[in-house]
Design an enzyme around this catalytic site. Structure first.
Site, PDB file in Angstrom:
ATOM      1  N   ASN A   7      -6.781  73.186 -78.264  1.00 17.83           N
ATOM      2  CA  ASN A   7      -5.588  73.848 -77.699  1.00 17.83           C
ATOM      3  C   ASN A   7      -5.159  74.741 -79.029  1.00 17.83           C
ATOM      4  OD1 ASN A   7      -3.055  74.701 -77.269  1.00 17.83           O
ATOM      5  ND2 ASN A   7      -2.033  72.545 -76.933  1.00 17.83           N
ATOM      6  N   ARG A  91      -7.584  74.837 -73.751  1.00 19.95           N
ATOM      7  CA  ARG A  91      -6.520  75.303 -73.055  1.00 19.95           C
ATOM      8  C   ARG A  91      -6.085  76.856 -73.278  1.00 19.95           C
ATOM      9  NH1 ARG A  91      -0.361  75.088 -75.215  1.00 19.95           N
ATOM     10  NH2 ARG A  91       0.729  75.534 -73.286  1.00 19.95           N
ATOM     11  N   HIS A 180       3.180  75.298 -68.203  1.00 17.28           N
ATOM     12  CA  HIS A 180       3.132  73.904 -68.219  1.00 17.28           C
ATOM     13  C   HIS A 180       2.231  73.280 -67.053  1.00 17.28           C
ATOM     14  CE1 HIS A 180       7.143  74.010 -70.738  1.00 17.28           C
ATOM     15  NE2 HIS A 180       5.961  73.684 -71.637  1.00 17.28           N
ATOM     16  N   ARG A 241      14.978  78.402 -76.662  1.00 16.52           N
ATOM     17  CA  ARG A 241      14.965  79.465 -75.686  1.00 16.52           C
ATOM     18  C   ARG A 241      16.048  79.246 -74.898  1.00 16.52           C
ATOM     19  NH1 ARG A 241       8.961  78.517 -73.635  1.00 16.52           N
ATOM     20  NH2 ARG A 241       8.288  77.689 -75.648  1.00 16.52           N
ATOM     21  N   GLU A 385      -1.683  66.274 -71.144  1.00 18.00           N
ATOM     22  CA  GLU A 385      -2.412  67.446 -70.866  1.00 18.00           C
ATOM     23  C   GLU A 385      -4.015  67.566 -71.274  1.00 18.00           C
ATOM     24  OE1 GLU A 385       1.434  69.140 -72.530  1.00 18.00           O
ATOM     25  OE2 GLU A 385       0.808  71.044 -71.115  1.00 18.00           O
TER      26      GLU A 385
END
Ligand code: AMP
Length: 397
Positions: A7, A91, A180, A241, A385
């Site tokens: 990743n 990823r 996601h 965010r 993940e």
């Protein structure tokens, strides 16, 4: 087969080596400050000591060379030869409309990923750098790209279109993509397994609540809605965010504070969310939980507003699917935050949700947190993940 999962960010790189038969993580680690002074690699073999080494990493190729060196190290390594690594899973954040599934990497796939750079200018170029560095050092090893957006490509048009002039979709592919996806896919499948029901017959809502946060609606095994949009800024209130806001607020702040669009985007991405709501206390839910228990007004405000937004999305997605059988909480806060889970569930009485307060105390385990007679099951499921990427990689190679 042993699968290396990568990743890669612009200045960092996370990795795991996973044995696909046992699904055990044999080693994992992190390269930080790539291309910046003070770079370091953290490496932890399964059951062994974590070691942190400061070493120069002028670029990603050098970072990956160090990862491979750590994995094959005579003392602490977990493979004798790089040939033992059967494939690499990468990823990739944005696959646009081109990728609704993972892809075996070749020149054509790389070109298509590069064409999505515009949609994720901070992430995709970094992902590509990681892929190219790996290909340089392991030219004969098959590699797979697993996209954050792919799982959401099954959304119907009415879910992914914005109320904008249609030409912007035609010209620039401005639409909801969602992120996601690997986590939403993994957790929704796991929920069906844990409930002993067929994935294809369930209506599941997944709340991925981490520093970045998103909700998805998965109906009969397919994603039909998700809260992040063209970019990961839309939807839930997140660590830093803003999530959904009235778009006219941008112009309002620009005039009042004499700020440029770039400055406002930085505020929305880095200074908003629970950090902003708590008046700068923290973006970390551990601090907010502690603040809440001390009665800190900012922490209370941030936790309540964050949870309310999650509950609102659950309501919307229950409507979108005409019902819901299971609601899942995952990622840092979803897996470890009893307080947020209980705040959200307080709104869900109309769905027949009855929280089991004792089960809800769980942190980091797969647990049904509702009572056996709860009409809708609520589960806390740790996401994985890396394992999902490793599974996809094996499937493709
Ligand atoms: P993630 O992006 O999935 O790594 O999630 C990061 C978020 O999870 C941060 O806000 C952390 O504060 C939160 N988190 C991690 N562990 C805990 C915990 N034990 N209790 C509450 N929040 C946690």
């Amino acid at each position: 087969m042993k699968i290396l999962v990568i990743n890669c960010g612009s200045s960092s790189l996370k990795f795991q080596l996973i044995d696909s038969e046992s699904e055990r993580c044999l080693a994992k680690g992190l390269c930080e400050r790539i291309g910046i002074e003070g770079s370091m690699i953290t490496y932890a073999p399964e059951g062994g000591e974590k070691e942190k080494t400061e070493t120069p990493m002028p670029d990603h190729t050098e970072a990956i060379r160090l990862v491979l060196e750590a994995l094959t190290n005579a003392k602490t390594g977990v493979v004798k030869d790089l040939k033992e690594i059967g494939a690499v899973g990468h990823r990739v954040v944005h696959g646009g409309e081109k990728f609704s599934k993972s892809a075996l990497i070749d020149e054509e796939v790389l070109k298509a990923v590069e064409e999505c750079n515009d949609l994720a200018p901070l992430h995709n170029p970094a992902n590509l750098i990681g892929i190219n560095a790996c290909r340089k050092l392991m030219p004969d090893t098959p590699m797979v790209a697993v996209f954050d957006t792919a799982f959401h490509q099954t959304m119907p048009e009415e879910a992914y279109l914005y109320g904008l002039p249609y030409e912007y979709y035609r010209k620039y592919k401005i639409r909801r993509y969602g992120f996601h996806g690997t986590s939403h896919s993994y957790v929704s499948k796991r929920a069906a397994q844990l409930l002993g029901k067929s994935y294809e017959e369930l209506k599941i809502i997944v709340c991925h609540l981490g520093n970045g946060a998103s909700v998805s609606a998965v109906k009969n095994g397919k994603c039909v809605e998700t809260s992040m949009g063209l970019t990961p800024l839309e939807g839930l209130i997140m660590g830093t965010r803003s999530g959904d806001i009235d778009p006219a607020i941008l112009e309002f702040i620009a005039h009042k504070e004499n700020k440029s669009i770039d400055e406002i985007m930085t505020i929305l991405n880095k200074q908003s969310g629970v950090l902003g709501l708590s008046d700068g206390l923290s973006s970390d839910f551990r601090d907010l939980e502690a603040g809440y228990h001390k009665g800190d007004a900012g922490a209370v405000r941030a936790m309540k507003t964050f949870s309310y937004r999650v509950a609102k999305y659950i309501g919307a997605y229950a409507a979108a699917m005409n019902g819901v059988d299971a609601i899942c909480f995952t990622a840092g806060v979803g897996e470890n935050g009893p307080l947020v889970r209980s705040f959200v569930c307080e709104y869900l009485g109309y769905l027949g949700v009855t929280l089991d307060p004792k089960a809800n105390q769980t942190r980091g385990t797969e647990t049904v947190i509702t009572t056996p007679d709860s009409r809708t099951a609520v589960l806390s499921i740790p996401t994985n993940e890396e394992l999902a990427i490793a599974r996809e990689t094996v499937r493709l190679v």
